[in-house]
Design an enzyme around this catalytic site. Structure first.
Site, PDB file in Angstrom:
ATOM      1  N   ASP A  26       0.826  -1.206   0.000  1.00  0.00           N
ATOM      2  CA  ASP A  26       0.000   0.000   0.000  1.00  0.00           C
ATOM      3  C   ASP A  26       0.863   1.260   0.000  1.00  0.00           C
ATOM      4  O   ASP A  26       1.981   1.244   0.510  1.00  0.00           O
ATOM      5  CB  ASP A  26      -0.918  -0.023   1.240  1.00  0.00           C
ATOM      6  N   HIS A  43       2.128   3.274  -9.070  1.00  0.00           N
ATOM      7  CA  HIS A  43       1.898   1.849  -9.345  1.00  0.00           C
ATOM      8  C   HIS A  43       3.043   1.271 -10.187  1.00  0.00           C
ATOM      9  O   HIS A  43       3.453   0.127  -9.976  1.00  0.00           O
ATOM     10  CB  HIS A  43       0.565   1.650 -10.074  1.00  0.00           C
ATOM     11  N   LEU A 137      10.507 -20.630  -5.106  1.00  0.00           N
ATOM     12  CA  LEU A 137       9.645 -19.690  -4.373  1.00  0.00           C
ATOM     13  C   LEU A 137       8.310 -19.672  -5.091  1.00  0.00           C
ATOM     14  O   LEU A 137       8.272 -19.644  -6.325  1.00  0.00           O
ATOM     15  CB  LEU A 137      10.254 -18.279  -4.394  1.00  0.00           C
TER      16      LEU A 137
HETATM   17  C1  IPE Z   1      -5.444  -2.809  -0.083  1.00  0.00           C
HETATM   18  O1  IPE Z   1      -5.086  -1.483  -0.291  1.00  0.00           O
HETATM   19  C2  IPE Z   1      -5.438  -3.559  -1.370  1.00  0.00           C
HETATM   20  C3  IPE Z   1      -4.167  -3.621  -2.080  1.00  0.00           C
HETATM   21  C4  IPE Z   1      -3.000  -3.207  -1.669  1.00  0.00           C
HETATM   22  C5  IPE Z   1      -4.238  -4.238  -3.362  1.00  0.00           C
HETATM   23  P1  IPE Z   1      -6.168  -0.328  -0.348  1.00  0.00           P
HETATM   24  O2  IPE Z   1      -5.408   0.935  -0.425  1.00  0.00           O
HETATM   25  O3  IPE Z   1      -7.156  -0.608  -1.409  1.00  0.00           O
HETATM   26  O4  IPE Z   1      -6.878  -0.480   1.072  1.00  0.00           O
HETATM   27  P2  IPE Z   1      -7.876   0.484   1.855  1.00  0.00           P
HETATM   28  O5  IPE Z   1      -9.019   0.742   0.938  1.00  0.00           O
HETATM   29  O6  IPE Z   1      -7.129   1.734   2.171  1.00  0.00           O
HETATM   30  O7  IPE Z   1      -8.243  -0.277   3.071  1.00  0.00           O
HETATM   31  C1  IPE Z   2      -1.729   0.209  -3.306  1.00  0.00           C
HETATM   32  O1  IPE Z   2      -1.474   1.563  -3.316  1.00  0.00           O
HETATM   33  C2  IPE Z   2      -1.953  -0.361  -4.675  1.00  0.00           C
HETATM   34  C3  IPE Z   2      -3.327  -0.779  -4.952  1.00  0.00           C
HETATM   35  C4  IPE Z   2      -4.323  -0.767  -4.108  1.00  0.00           C
HETATM   36  C5  IPE Z   2      -3.582  -1.278  -6.295  1.00  0.00           C
HETATM   37  P1  IPE Z   2      -2.648   2.627  -3.280  1.00  0.00           P
HETATM   38  O2  IPE Z   2      -3.040   2.935  -4.674  1.00  0.00           O
HETATM   39  O3  IPE Z   2      -3.751   2.150  -2.405  1.00  0.00           O
HETATM   40  O4  IPE Z   2      -1.926   3.862  -2.640  1.00  0.00           O
HETATM   41  P2  IPE Z   2      -2.507   4.895  -1.602  1.00  0.00           P
HETATM   42  O5  IPE Z   2      -3.041   4.118  -0.440  1.00  0.00           O
HETATM   43  O6  IPE Z   2      -3.576   5.655  -2.298  1.00  0.00           O
HETATM   44  O7  IPE Z   2      -1.329   5.748  -1.243  1.00  0.00           O
HETATM   45 MG    MG Z   3      -4.126   2.398  -0.435  1.00  0.00          MG
END
Ligand code: IPE
Ligand code: IPE
Ligand code: MG
Length: 248
Positions: A26, A43, A137
């Protein structure tokens, strides 16, 4: 003892290096925002970090790495971001699967892949087939995955095969997407949030949880080492007392 991977039924032998690491990657969006870049730039960087972390897991001797790439809730994001994430997923599979195979890595995708377009589904199928025999792995990528979806699926599979019969923990655990895989020893969430966000709900029951403010695009081998060191300081009691652990 029932032969189950559920740690509420069987206690795994603790090892210095976690055999199974599960990561919620995240913070990509915030990483990009800090740099006045579009979210997708975060990303893109995030995919690079996946490669580093896979490499370091091999160096450490980790056997299973489960990565949350796209949750069943992430469809709620703006259409443009969802499309870009799908494109990135396609690109990553096209570029990386051959290399993974050469390096003895098995790729598995867990989640409801039926919602993805045909090209992506084909790449997933062929990647899984190509790498199925690899043992160095296993990388489990959770895509359109939700822990509740997984549990419901397992329940429904049971009901279909054994109508009217009660289900046991072991029966349910075996029907989950990772039913044949030992549960995660270490869970890592980057990006500062301290929640599970519908990841491996059933399997995380006794997993050691590690949260870091580091944003996923900044996560590297050193950061992974820090998580493993934190894990090594934990006492995994599985309901027992400390005293019981030191007794032969
Ligand atoms: C969780 O991250 C899902 C992934 C990393 C793929 P999110 O950024 O979507 O989670 P929430 O919505 O903040 O809980
Ligand atoms: C995690 O990073 C990746 C996915 C959920 C695909 P985020 O896109 O949730 O990044 P933040 O939380 O907005 O910084
Ligand atoms: Mg996020």
């Amino acid at each position: 003892m029932p032969t189950s991977s559920s740690s509420t039924l069987a206690i795994p032998e603790p090892t210095a290096i976690p055999k199974h690491i599960a990561i919620i990657m995240d913070g990509n969006g915030r990483w990009a925002k800090k740099r006045f870049l579009p979210r997708v730039a975060g990303h893109v960087k995030g995919v690079e970090r996946v490669k580093d972390v896979i490499k370091h897991c091999i160096e450490l001797g980790v056997e299973q790495l489960s990565l949350f790439a796209f949750s069943s809730e992430n469809w709620r994001r703006p259409q443009d971001e969802v499309s870009k994430l799908m494109e990135l997923f396609v690109m990553a599979l096209e570029r990386e699967v051959g290399k993974m195979h050469k390096n003895g890595i098995r790729l598995r995708i867990i989640g409801d892949i039926g919602r993805f377009d045909t090209r992506l589904q084909e790449l997933i199928q062929s990647g899984e087939t190509l790498t199925a025999g690899n043992q160095r792995l296993t990388v489990n990528v959770a895509a359109n995955y939700g822990g509740r979806w997984d549990i419901l699926n397992a329940m429904n599979a049971w009901i279909k095969a054994h109508p009217g019969e009660p289900i046991s923990e072991a029966d349910l655990a075996a029907r989950l997407s990772l039913g044949d895989t030992p549960e995660p020893d270490l869970f890592i969430r980057t990006g500062g949030e301290e929640r599970i966000s519908n990841f491996l709900l059933w399997q995380l029951a006794y997993t050691e949880l590690y949260f870091t403010d580091t944003l996923w695009p900044d996560f590297n081998a050193k950061a992974l080492d820090r998580a493993v060191i934190s894990y090594q300081k934990r006492e995994r009691r599985f309901g027992r007392t400390s005293e019981q652990l030191v007794q032969p």
